[in-house]
Design a protein around this motif. Structure first.
Motif, mmCIF file in Angstrom:
data_model
loop_
_atom_site.group_PDB
_atom_site.id
_atom_site.type_symbol
_atom_site.label_atom_id
_atom_site.label_comp_id
_atom_site.label_asym_id
_atom_site.label_seq_id
_atom_site.Cartn_x
_atom_site.Cartn_y
_atom_site.Cartn_z
ATOM 1 N N ALA A 53 10.552 32.288 -74.758
ATOM 2 C CA ALA A 53 10.076 32.521 -73.394
ATOM 3 C C ALA A 53 8.781 31.767 -73.130
ATOM 4 O O ALA A 53 8.547 31.266 -72.030
ATOM 5 C CB ALA A 53 9.866 34.014 -73.152
ATOM 6 N N ALA A 54 7.915 31.659 -74.141
ATOM 7 C CA ALA A 54 6.659 30.933 -73.983
ATOM 8 C C ALA A 54 6.922 29.460 -73.738
ATOM 9 O O ALA A 54 6.256 28.817 -72.917
ATOM 10 C CB ALA A 54 5.786 31.115 -75.218
ATOM 11 N N SER A 55 7.897 28.902 -74.447
ATOM 12 C CA SER A 55 8.242 27.499 -74.278
ATOM 13 C C SER A 55 8.773 27.228 -72.876
ATOM 14 O O SER A 55 8.343 26.286 -72.199
ATOM 15 C CB SER A 55 9.285 27.093 -75.321
ATOM 16 N N ILE A 56 9.706 28.073 -72.422
ATOM 17 C CA ILE A 56 10.302 27.877 -71.104
ATOM 18 C C ILE A 56 9.263 28.056 -70.007
ATOM 19 O O ILE A 56 9.198 27.273 -69.049
ATOM 20 C CB ILE A 56 11.475 28.847 -70.896
ATOM 21 N N LEU A 57 8.434 29.090 -70.121
ATOM 22 C CA LEU A 57 7.419 29.348 -69.102
ATOM 23 C C LEU A 57 6.411 28.204 -69.044
ATOM 24 O O LEU A 57 5.998 27.777 -67.950
ATOM 25 C CB LEU A 57 6.694 30.663 -69.403
ATOM 26 N N GLY A 58 6.019 27.683 -70.200
ATOM 27 C CA GLY A 58 5.107 26.549 -70.225
ATOM 28 C C GLY A 58 5.710 25.324 -69.566
ATOM 29 O O GLY A 58 5.032 24.589 -68.839
ATOM 30 N N ARG A 59 6.983 25.087 -69.833
ATOM 31 C CA ARG A 59 7.675 23.971 -69.194
ATOM 32 C C ARG A 59 7.683 24.139 -67.681
ATOM 33 O O ARG A 59 7.508 23.174 -66.927
ATOM 34 C CB ARG A 59 9.124 23.882 -69.695
ATOM 35 N N GLN A 60 7.901 25.370 -67.220
ATOM 36 C CA GLN A 60 7.966 25.626 -65.786
ATOM 37 C C GLN A 60 6.636 25.331 -65.111
ATOM 38 O O GLN A 60 6.583 24.687 -64.062
ATOM 39 C CB GLN A 60 8.353 27.095 -65.537
ATOM 40 N N VAL A 61 5.549 25.792 -65.715
ATOM 41 C CA VAL A 61 4.222 25.570 -65.126
ATOM 42 C C VAL A 61 3.920 24.075 -65.063
ATOM 43 O O VAL A 61 3.443 23.561 -64.044
ATOM 44 C CB VAL A 61 3.138 26.308 -65.937
ATOM 45 N N ALA A 62 4.189 23.364 -66.149
ATOM 46 C CA ALA A 62 3.948 21.922 -66.176
ATOM 47 C C ALA A 62 4.810 21.205 -65.139
ATOM 48 O O ALA A 62 4.346 20.262 -64.471
ATOM 49 C CB ALA A 62 4.226 21.370 -67.571
ATOM 50 N N ALA A 63 6.062 21.647 -64.980
ATOM 51 C CA ALA A 63 6.958 21.008 -64.013
ATOM 52 C C ALA A 63 6.506 21.265 -62.583
ATOM 53 O O ALA A 63 6.616 20.390 -61.720
ATOM 54 C CB ALA A 63 8.387 21.518 -64.211
ATOM 55 N N VAL A 64 6.003 22.475 -62.315
ATOM 56 C CA VAL A 64 5.487 22.784 -60.977
ATOM 57 C C VAL A 64 4.322 21.865 -60.641
ATOM 58 O O VAL A 64 4.242 21.301 -59.538
ATOM 59 C CB VAL A 64 5.056 24.265 -60.894
ATOM 60 N N ILE A 65 3.413 21.699 -61.588
ATOM 61 C CA ILE A 65 2.262 20.812 -61.371
ATOM 62 C C ILE A 65 2.725 19.373 -61.165
ATOM 63 O O ILE A 65 2.221 18.651 -60.297
ATOM 64 C CB ILE A 65 1.290 20.900 -62.557
ATOM 65 N N ALA A 66 3.713 18.960 -61.944
ATOM 66 C CA ALA A 66 4.207 17.586 -61.856
ATOM 67 C C ALA A 66 4.939 17.317 -60.546
ATOM 68 O O ALA A 66 5.002 16.172 -60.085
ATOM 69 C CB ALA A 66 5.143 17.297 -63.028
ATOM 70 N N ALA A 67 5.506 18.362 -59.931
ATOM 71 C CA ALA A 67 6.253 18.189 -58.686
ATOM 72 C C ALA A 67 5.342 18.115 -57.470
ATOM 73 O O ALA A 67 5.758 17.655 -56.405
ATOM 74 C CB ALA A 67 7.244 19.335 -58.512
ATOM 75 N N VAL A 68 4.096 18.558 -57.618
ATOM 76 C CA VAL A 68 3.179 18.621 -56.474
ATOM 77 C C VAL A 68 2.842 17.251 -55.889
ATOM 78 O O VAL A 68 2.823 17.097 -54.663
ATOM 79 C CB VAL A 68 1.895 19.385 -56.868
ATOM 80 N N PRO A 69 2.543 16.199 -56.698
ATOM 81 C CA PRO A 69 2.160 14.915 -56.093
ATOM 82 C C PRO A 69 3.192 14.348 -55.118
ATOM 83 O O PRO A 69 2.823 13.894 -54.024
ATOM 84 C CB PRO A 69 1.986 13.992 -57.311
ATOM 85 N N ALA A 70 4.469 14.378 -55.485
ATOM 86 C CA ALA A 70 5.502 13.841 -54.592
ATOM 87 C C ALA A 70 5.606 14.665 -53.320
ATOM 88 O O ALA A 70 5.753 14.121 -52.217
ATOM 89 C CB ALA A 70 6.846 13.801 -55.317
ATOM 90 N N ALA A 71 5.539 16.004 -53.459
ATOM 91 C CA ALA A 71 5.610 16.868 -52.278
ATOM 92 C C ALA A 71 4.413 16.643 -51.358
ATOM 93 O O ALA A 71 4.555 16.607 -50.132
ATOM 94 C CB ALA A 71 5.683 18.328 -52.713
ATOM 95 N N LEU A 72 3.228 16.470 -51.944
ATOM 96 C CA LEU A 72 2.035 16.215 -51.135
ATOM 97 C C LEU A 72 2.112 14.850 -50.453
ATOM 98 O O LEU A 72 1.606 14.682 -49.334
ATOM 99 C CB LEU A 72 0.782 16.295 -52.010
ATOM 100 N N ALA A 73 2.726 13.886 -51.124
ATOM 101 C CA ALA A 73 2.880 12.562 -50.510
ATOM 102 C C ALA A 73 3.763 12.640 -49.268
ATOM 103 O O ALA A 73 3.479 11.998 -48.243
ATOM 104 C CB ALA A 73 3.471 11.586 -51.529
ATOM 105 N N VAL A 74 4.837 13.425 -49.352
ATOM 106 C CA VAL A 74 5.698 13.626 -48.180
ATOM 107 C C VAL A 74 4.921 14.330 -47.067
ATOM 108 O O VAL A 74 4.997 13.945 -45.891
ATOM 109 C CB VAL A 74 6.949 14.446 -48.562
ATOM 110 N N LEU A 75 4.162 15.347 -47.439
ATOM 111 C CA LEU A 75 3.376 16.088 -46.453
ATOM 112 C C LEU A 75 2.355 15.179 -45.768
ATOM 113 O O LEU A 75 2.193 15.218 -44.537
ATOM 114 C CB LEU A 75 2.670 17.256 -47.129
#
Length: 265
Positions: A97-119
């Motif tokens: 669960a720690a591995s999956i949760l860590g991956r999720q947090v990192a992926a959320v952060i990584a997805a922000v730049p593209a979303a902000l660029a669209v915004l």
């Protein structure tokens, strides 16, 4: 402490991967806004119509986020499986669960730049058209709903890839489903009732997009959302998807461990 250390290590690894792939991130920050503008041009028959820029922007920000976040988690997990690295994590006391949760947090952060660029692109286009991008703190709630719901979806896909081969085709088809039937480009209220209801039920971004449109375009509050299934479902849907993701992932993980197929090619 083991959980915390493992969680921090996964987040750090994800952020290092993000920095190492900065060229890919930069490319996504260019192509995603261009795709948004092309969609508006297509829907506006060759014109950047002011009445389309904001509604489509809200959907495209959510679509860009779910595409980037879910794909980063899924392909990273699949890469560990195919390279034989995943099995090694079960030789440590680190909970999966720690591995999956860590991956999720990192992926959320990584997805922000593209979303902000669209915004940012949408805000610039709206300003050039003489409009103004509305701001309302209430959109934090639907945005949080989208983030949590997409995390649950990523858990489901990671669990499925432990057991089924060629599951990656689902991630490719899902983007088209979100764009066509998820309320991203066309409001769910304008779709046939069965399709709209199914989308509100299972698509993580659908209730959030409807709520953002009600708030920013209609001037409504969270307590008086006129479309969709209201504030209760906006809060409940991502929680239900996440719970379903945790349960399904644990079930499929146990099945893969029992079969001895965690490291299958």
């Amino acid at each position: 402490m083991t959980f915390v250390r493992g969680f921090a290590a996964e987040v750090g690894k994800g952020l290092l991967t993000l920095l190492a792939g900065w060229r890919e991130v930069l490319l996504e920050m260019i192509t995603s806004p261009l795709f948004y503008l092309l969609i508006v041009l297509f829907m506006g028959r060759g014109q950047l119509r002011a009445d389309l820029l904001l509604p489509v922007l809200l959907g495209m920000v959510a679509l860009t986020f779910i595409h980037e976040q879910v794909n980063r988690v899924f392909w990273g997990y699949l890469g560990d499986i195919q390279s034989g690295v995943l099995e090694q994590t079960y030789l440590t006391p680190l909970p999966s669960a720690a591995s999956i949760l860590g991956r999720q947090v990192a992926a959320v952060i990584a997805a922000v730049p593209a979303a902000l660029a669209v915004l940012a692109t949408g805000a610039t286009a709206i300003t050039l058209q003489g409009g103004r991008l509305p701001v309302d703190a209430q959109v934090i709630v639907p945005l949080a709903s989208i983030v949590l719901g997409t995390c649950g979806l990523a858990l489901i896909l990671c669990g499925l890839t432990l057991v089924f081969k060629r599951i990656e085709i689902i991630t490719q088809l899902s983007v088209a489903v979100y764009a066509i039937a998820g309320g991203t480009l066309v409001p769910l209220a304008a779709m046939p009732v069965p399709i709209a209801d199914l989308s509100r039920l299972v698509v993580p971004i659908a209730p959030g997009i409807e709520a953002m449109r009600d708030i920013l375009l209609g001037g409504h509050s969270l307590a008086t959302l006129p479309t969709g299934w209201g504030l209760g479902w906006l809060l409940a849907q991502p929680l239900l998807i996440t719970v379903a993701g945790v349960l399904l992932f644990n079930r499929l993980e146990n099945l893969a461990r029992h079969r001895g197929t965690l490291g299958r090619p």
